[in-house]
Write a protein that holds these residues in place. Structure first.
Motif, PDB file in Angstrom:
ATOM      1  N   THR A  14       0.856  -1.183   0.000  1.00 50.46           N
ATOM      2  CA  THR A  14       0.000   0.000   0.000  1.00 50.46           C
ATOM      3  C   THR A  14       0.895   1.237   0.000  1.00 50.46           C
ATOM      4  OG1 THR A  14      -0.065   0.193   2.402  1.00 50.46           O
ATOM      5  CG2 THR A  14      -1.746  -1.236   1.364  1.00 50.46           C
ATOM      6  N   LEU A  15       0.336   2.371  -0.337  1.00 48.26           N
ATOM      7  CA  LEU A  15       1.131   3.602  -0.290  1.00 48.26           C
ATOM      8  C   LEU A  15       1.656   3.891   1.115  1.00 48.26           C
ATOM      9  CD1 LEU A  15      -0.749   5.970  -2.772  1.00 48.26           C
ATOM     10  CD2 LEU A  15       1.450   4.808  -3.085  1.00 48.26           C
ATOM     11  N   PRO A  16       0.851   3.735   2.184  1.00 49.87           N
ATOM     12  CA  PRO A  16       1.407   3.944   3.524  1.00 49.87           C
ATOM     13  C   PRO A  16       2.542   2.958   3.857  1.00 49.87           C
ATOM     14  CG  PRO A  16      -0.976   4.094   3.615  1.00 49.87           C
ATOM     15  CD  PRO A  16      -0.624   3.585   2.245  1.00 49.87           C
ATOM     16  N   GLU A  17       2.445   1.704   3.416  1.00 48.69           N
ATOM     17  CA  GLU A  17       3.532   0.741   3.659  1.00 48.69           C
ATOM     18  C   GLU A  17       4.795   1.150   2.916  1.00 48.69           C
ATOM     19  OE1 GLU A  17       1.221  -3.488   4.374  1.00 48.69           O
ATOM     20  OE2 GLU A  17       1.446  -2.755   2.314  1.00 48.69           O
ATOM     21  N   LEU A  18       4.645   1.537   1.650  1.00 45.71           N
ATOM     22  CA  LEU A  18       5.793   1.976   0.865  1.00 45.71           C
ATOM     23  C   LEU A  18       6.438   3.200   1.498  1.00 45.71           C
ATOM     24  CD1 LEU A  18       7.594   1.726  -1.638  1.00 45.71           C
ATOM     25  CD2 LEU A  18       5.894   3.106  -2.880  1.00 45.71           C
ATOM     26  N   TYR A  19       5.642   4.162   1.896  1.00 46.80           N
ATOM     27  CA  TYR A  19       6.166   5.366   2.532  1.00 46.80           C
ATOM     28  C   TYR A  19       6.927   5.009   3.808  1.00 46.80           C
ATOM     29  CZ  TYR A  19       6.425  10.091   4.421  1.00 46.80           C
ATOM     30  OH  TYR A  19       6.882  11.279   4.914  1.00 46.80           O
ATOM     31  N   ALA A  20       6.362   4.134   4.635  1.00 45.66           N
ATOM     32  CA  ALA A  20       6.996   3.758   5.903  1.00 45.66           C
ATOM     33  C   ALA A  20       8.320   3.044   5.682  1.00 45.66           C
ATOM     34  CB  ALA A  20       6.054   2.878   6.729  1.00 45.66           C
ATOM     35  N   LEU A  22      10.331   3.218   3.013  1.00 43.10           N
ATOM     36  CA  LEU A  22      11.308   4.165   2.476  1.00 43.10           C
ATOM     37  C   LEU A  22      11.773   5.145   3.546  1.00 43.10           C
ATOM     38  CD1 LEU A  22       9.747   4.873  -1.037  1.00 43.10           C
ATOM     39  CD2 LEU A  22      11.773   3.479  -0.509  1.00 43.10           C
ATOM     40  N   GLN A  23      10.859   5.555   4.424  1.00 41.44           N
ATOM     41  CA  GLN A  23      11.212   6.448   5.518  1.00 41.44           C
ATOM     42  C   GLN A  23      12.193   5.770   6.474  1.00 41.44           C
ATOM     43  OE1 GLN A  23       8.046   7.553   8.282  1.00 41.44           O
ATOM     44  NE2 GLN A  23       8.844   9.646   8.295  1.00 41.44           N
ATOM     45  N   SER A  26      15.637   5.420   4.829  1.00 47.04           N
ATOM     46  CA  SER A  26      16.304   6.720   4.798  1.00 47.04           C
ATOM     47  C   SER A  26      16.809   7.117   6.185  1.00 47.04           C
ATOM     48  CB  SER A  26      15.349   7.782   4.256  1.00 47.04           C
ATOM     49  OG  SER A  26      15.951   9.043   4.258  1.00 47.04           O
TER      50      SER A  26
END
Length: 149
Positions: A14-20, A22-23, A26
């Motif tokens: 999901t977009l929230p999983e991908l964001y988390a 990658l965050q 980083s």
């Protein structure tokens, strides 16, 4: 601490999983390790993503899993990371156990290769990985290739 583990291909994130994820990558690989490098390397789409979430839904641990022929001739595990917030709970060991099990479940029992940071050599050896070849610098950090037969 108990985590809920999921493994999914890039297309199922999901977009929230991908964001988390990658965050987290980083936060640790770029900021904490003060290493300017291209984390988003075009290989995420070929990987299965292992995510360990807390009961509250926070991403605490993560790794990328590849079939043979993508990163190395062997299947491989990469971007192995535990959130600084959740360290000292033994999650690194749990993450690697989960990653090895997931590779075997997804791709069958076979050798697994990693590019390990040198200071973690003994940790990976405790899971049956052995150094192959000479050490090398990657983004200014000493690494070694290791294979688990």
């Amino acid at each position: 601490m108990t985590l809920t583990w999921t493994t999914q291909p890039f297309s199922a994130l999901t977009l929230p999983e991908l964001y988390a994820l990658l965050q987290l990558r980083s936060e640790v690989f770029v900021v904490e390790q003060t290493c300017a490098f291209q984390d988003i390397d075009g290989q995420d789409q070929a990987a299965h993503h292992l995510l360990g979430h807390t009961e509250a839904g926070e991403l605490a641990a993560y790794a990328r899993l590849f079939p043979a022929g993508i990163s190395y001739p062997e299947a491989s595990i990469g971007r192995v990371v535990v959130s600084p917030k959740f360290r000292r709970y033994g999650l690194g060991r749990e993450l690697l156990q989960q990653a090895i099990g997931a590779v075997e479940q997804l791709f069958g029992a076979q050798p697994i290769q990693i590019g390990a940071q040198l200071y973690l050599q003994a940790f990976y050896e405790s899971f049956g990985f052995r150094q192959v070849g000479e050490g090398y610098l990657e983004d200014g950090i000493a690494h070694i290739h290791m294979v688990r037969p």
